[in-house]
Design an enzyme around this catalytic site. Structure first.
Site, PDB file in Angstrom:
ATOM      1  N   GLY A  10      48.927  35.635  44.518  1.00 17.07           N
ATOM      2  CA  GLY A  10      47.996  34.970  43.599  1.00 17.07           C
ATOM      3  C   GLY A  10      48.371  33.506  43.446  1.00 17.07           C
ATOM      4  N   ARG A  72      46.775  37.849  50.054  1.00 16.95           N
ATOM      5  CA  ARG A  72      47.714  38.930  49.728  1.00 16.95           C
ATOM      6  C   ARG A  72      48.023  39.750  50.984  1.00 16.95           C
ATOM      7  NH1 ARG A  72      48.960  39.144  44.481  1.00 16.95           N
ATOM      8  NH2 ARG A  72      47.493  38.435  42.909  1.00 16.95           N
ATOM      9  N   ASP A 103      56.986  38.370  44.097  1.00 13.45           N
ATOM     10  CA  ASP A 103      57.858  39.393  44.689  1.00 13.45           C
ATOM     11  C   ASP A 103      57.346  39.939  46.023  1.00 13.45           C
ATOM     12  OD1 ASP A 103      55.847  40.484  43.209  1.00 13.45           O
ATOM     13  OD2 ASP A 103      57.096  41.867  42.059  1.00 13.45           O
ATOM     14  N   THR A 125      54.910  32.497  40.060  1.00 16.01           N
ATOM     15  CA  THR A 125      53.949  33.417  39.457  1.00 16.01           C
ATOM     16  C   THR A 125      53.716  33.009  38.015  1.00 16.01           C
ATOM     17  OG1 THR A 125      53.479  35.651  38.660  1.00 16.01           O
ATOM     18  CG2 THR A 125      55.792  35.143  38.955  1.00 16.01           C
ATOM     19  N   ASP A 127      53.109  35.119  35.909  1.00 15.87           N
ATOM     20  CA  ASP A 127      53.624  36.258  35.116  1.00 15.87           C
ATOM     21  C   ASP A 127      55.079  36.074  34.666  1.00 15.87           C
ATOM     22  OD1 ASP A 127      51.188  37.317  35.668  1.00 15.87           O
ATOM     23  OD2 ASP A 127      51.889  39.004  36.860  1.00 15.87           O
ATOM     24  N   ASP A 129      57.794  36.997  36.036  1.00 12.77           N
ATOM     25  CA  ASP A 129      58.540  38.258  36.088  1.00 12.77           C
ATOM     26  C   ASP A 129      59.473  38.363  37.305  1.00 12.77           C
ATOM     27  OD1 ASP A 129      56.599  38.489  38.018  1.00 12.77           O
ATOM     28  OD2 ASP A 129      55.831  40.427  37.356  1.00 12.77           O
ATOM     29  N   ARG A 171      51.129  42.047  34.955  1.00  9.22           N
ATOM     30  CA  ARG A 171      51.053  43.350  35.604  1.00  9.22           C
ATOM     31  C   ARG A 171      52.243  44.225  35.230  1.00  9.22           C
ATOM     32  NH1 ARG A 171      48.839  45.682  39.993  1.00  9.22           N
ATOM     33  NH2 ARG A 171      47.393  43.979  40.242  1.00  9.22           N
TER      34      ARG A 171
HETATM   35  O1  F6P Z   1      50.480  38.248  40.260  1.00 10.18           O
HETATM   36  C1  F6P Z   1      49.896  37.457  39.321  1.00 10.18           C
HETATM   37  C2  F6P Z   1      48.613  38.056  38.805  1.00 10.18           C
HETATM   38  O2  F6P Z   1      48.005  37.015  38.088  1.00 10.18           O
HETATM   39  C3  F6P Z   1      48.753  39.336  37.962  1.00 10.18           C
HETATM   40  O3  F6P Z   1      49.054  39.107  36.630  1.00 10.18           O
HETATM   41  C4  F6P Z   1      47.386  39.956  38.143  1.00 10.18           C
HETATM   42  O4  F6P Z   1      47.443  41.351  37.950  1.00 10.18           O
HETATM   43  C5  F6P Z   1      47.062  39.625  39.549  1.00 10.18           C
HETATM   44  O5  F6P Z   1      47.734  38.422  39.849  1.00 10.18           O
HETATM   45  C6  F6P Z   1      45.569  39.472  39.814  1.00 10.18           C
HETATM   46  O6  F6P Z   1      45.400  39.206  41.166  1.00 10.18           O
HETATM   47  P1  F6P Z   1      44.019  38.937  41.910  1.00 10.18           P
HETATM   48  O7  F6P Z   1      43.654  37.511  41.647  1.00 10.18           O
HETATM   49  O8  F6P Z   1      44.338  39.158  43.348  1.00 10.18           O
HETATM   50  O9  F6P Z   1      43.023  39.875  41.359  1.00 10.18           O
END
Ligand code: F6P
Length: 342
Positions: A10, A72, A103, A125, A127, A129, A171
């Site tokens: 992301g 991804r 990760d 990220t 997040d 995390d 997440r």
């Molecule tokens: O990994 C970061 C994140 O923002 C998560 O918090 C979320 O679940 C995910 O990406 C959403 O990803 P996408 O944009 O691929 O739907």
């Protein structure tokens, strides 16, 4: 030396600041060339690359997203993709690689490091995390966006005497929810690390309503109720790293709160607004420091490492350590948040 750089997973604010810092450090300090790989690992499979000159990266510091694009893609699933990556690394003369990602991207970096590719990781990220680093860039920006949204929701919640449920990203961990919840004065914060009981939540909200006739509830998308191990998802499809698309827990909780408390409740899902836009000053500086440190790590031949923030220092840690587990919310921080619940 010809180094490659890719951004995977992301997107998040600050990626362009890393790319700019990498190119400046590589070109000016070490006289290395930099090759930009498009769309994460996909670009290395398909051979989509472009030279990154000083000119190409000027003026991008303040821009959100990534000029390289992202995906991804998990190239370790198919033998053919692994072969194509090996071929492209040879074809474009890439002598070392910088992988900027979360990760998933970093676990792919570890895979190729074990195959002998000189590689250094940069954690990214919103997040926050990733294990081993105090902060990742992008998090501070997301936190500011969410705090501003909570401030805005406060005035309308108060005027209408409503409960406002705000669903945020997160997440595996609730860093965004806890930090922006504290900053925004949330009356309840629900995170993946602490399974919630909807009756407890409602009891606290009803108690608060004896005092104040409105409340703000922040919930991280990955939160789970104490009596179920199921995530609330938008879609059952898994991505190439086995992740499901989360989202919608805010609506579930909002419905339950309204039914149990009888108080009118509205739900806001902040979604990708948290990932977009210009990085904060903090994230620009952290991303710049990471970019410079990552090139320096390559120069010292510290392959298989990830740059990380520890206290005020940028250090390097083994990729193996960083991808082992997620960094959960510090429970001492959650206890501080709890003082303001209800
Ligand atoms: O990994 C970061 C994140 O923002 C998560 O918090 C979320 O679940 C995910 O990406 C959403 O990803 P996408 O944009 O691929 O739907």
């Amino acid at each position: 030396m010809n180094i490659g750089i890719l951004t995977g997973g992301g997107d998040c604010p600050g990626l362009n600041a890393v790319i700019r810092a990498v190119v400046r450090r590589a070109r000016i300090t070490y006289n290395w060339d930099v090759i930009g790989i498009r769309n994460g690992w996909n670009g290395l499979v398909d051979g989509e690359v472009e030279p990154l000159t000083l000119y190409a990266v000027s003026g991008i510091l303040h821009r959100g997203g990534t000029i390289l694009g992202t995906s991804r893609k998990n190239p370790t699933l198919e033998h053919e993709d692994i072969e194509r990556i090996r071929d492209n690394i040879r074809r474009y003369g890439i002598s070392a690689l910088l992988a900027v990602g979360g990760d998933d991207t970093l676990s792919v970096a570890l895979h190729f490091h074990k195959e002998g590719l000189p590689i250094v990781g940069v954690p990214k990220t919103i997040d926050n995390d990733i294990y081993g680093t105090d902060f990742t860039f992008g998090f501070n920006t997301a936190m500011s966006t969410v705090t501003e949204a909570i401030d805005r929701l406060h005035t309308t919640a108060e005027s209408h005497h409503r409960i406002m449920v705000v669903e945020v990203m997160g997440r595996h961990s609730g860093w965004i929810a806890v930090m922006s919840g504290i900053a925004g004065g949330a009356d309840m914060i629900i995170i993946p690390e602490v399974p919630y009981d909807i009756h407890d939540v409602c009891e606290k909200l009803m108690k608060r309503h004896e005092l104040k006739k409105f409340s703000i509830v922040v919930v991280a998308e990955g939160a789970k109720s104490a009596d179920s191990d199921e995530h609330i998802v938008q879609d059952e499809k898994l991505d190439e790293f086995g992740h499901i698309r989360l989202g919608g827990i805010g609506y579930l909780i909002g419905d339950q709160i309204e039914k149990i408390t009888g108080i009118e409740t509205r739900v806001t899902i902040l979604g990708h607004t948290q990932r977009g836009g210009s990085p904060t000053a903090y994230d620009r500086v952290l991303a710049t420091r990471f970019g410079v440190a990552a090139v320096d790590a390559l120069h010292r031949k510290e392959y298989g490492k990830m740059v990380a923030l520890r206290s005020e220092e940028i250090i390097t840690i083994p990729l193996e350590e960083a991808v082992l587990k997620n960094k959960n919310v510090d429970m001492k921080l959650y206890e501080i948040a709890e003082i303001f619940f209800g």
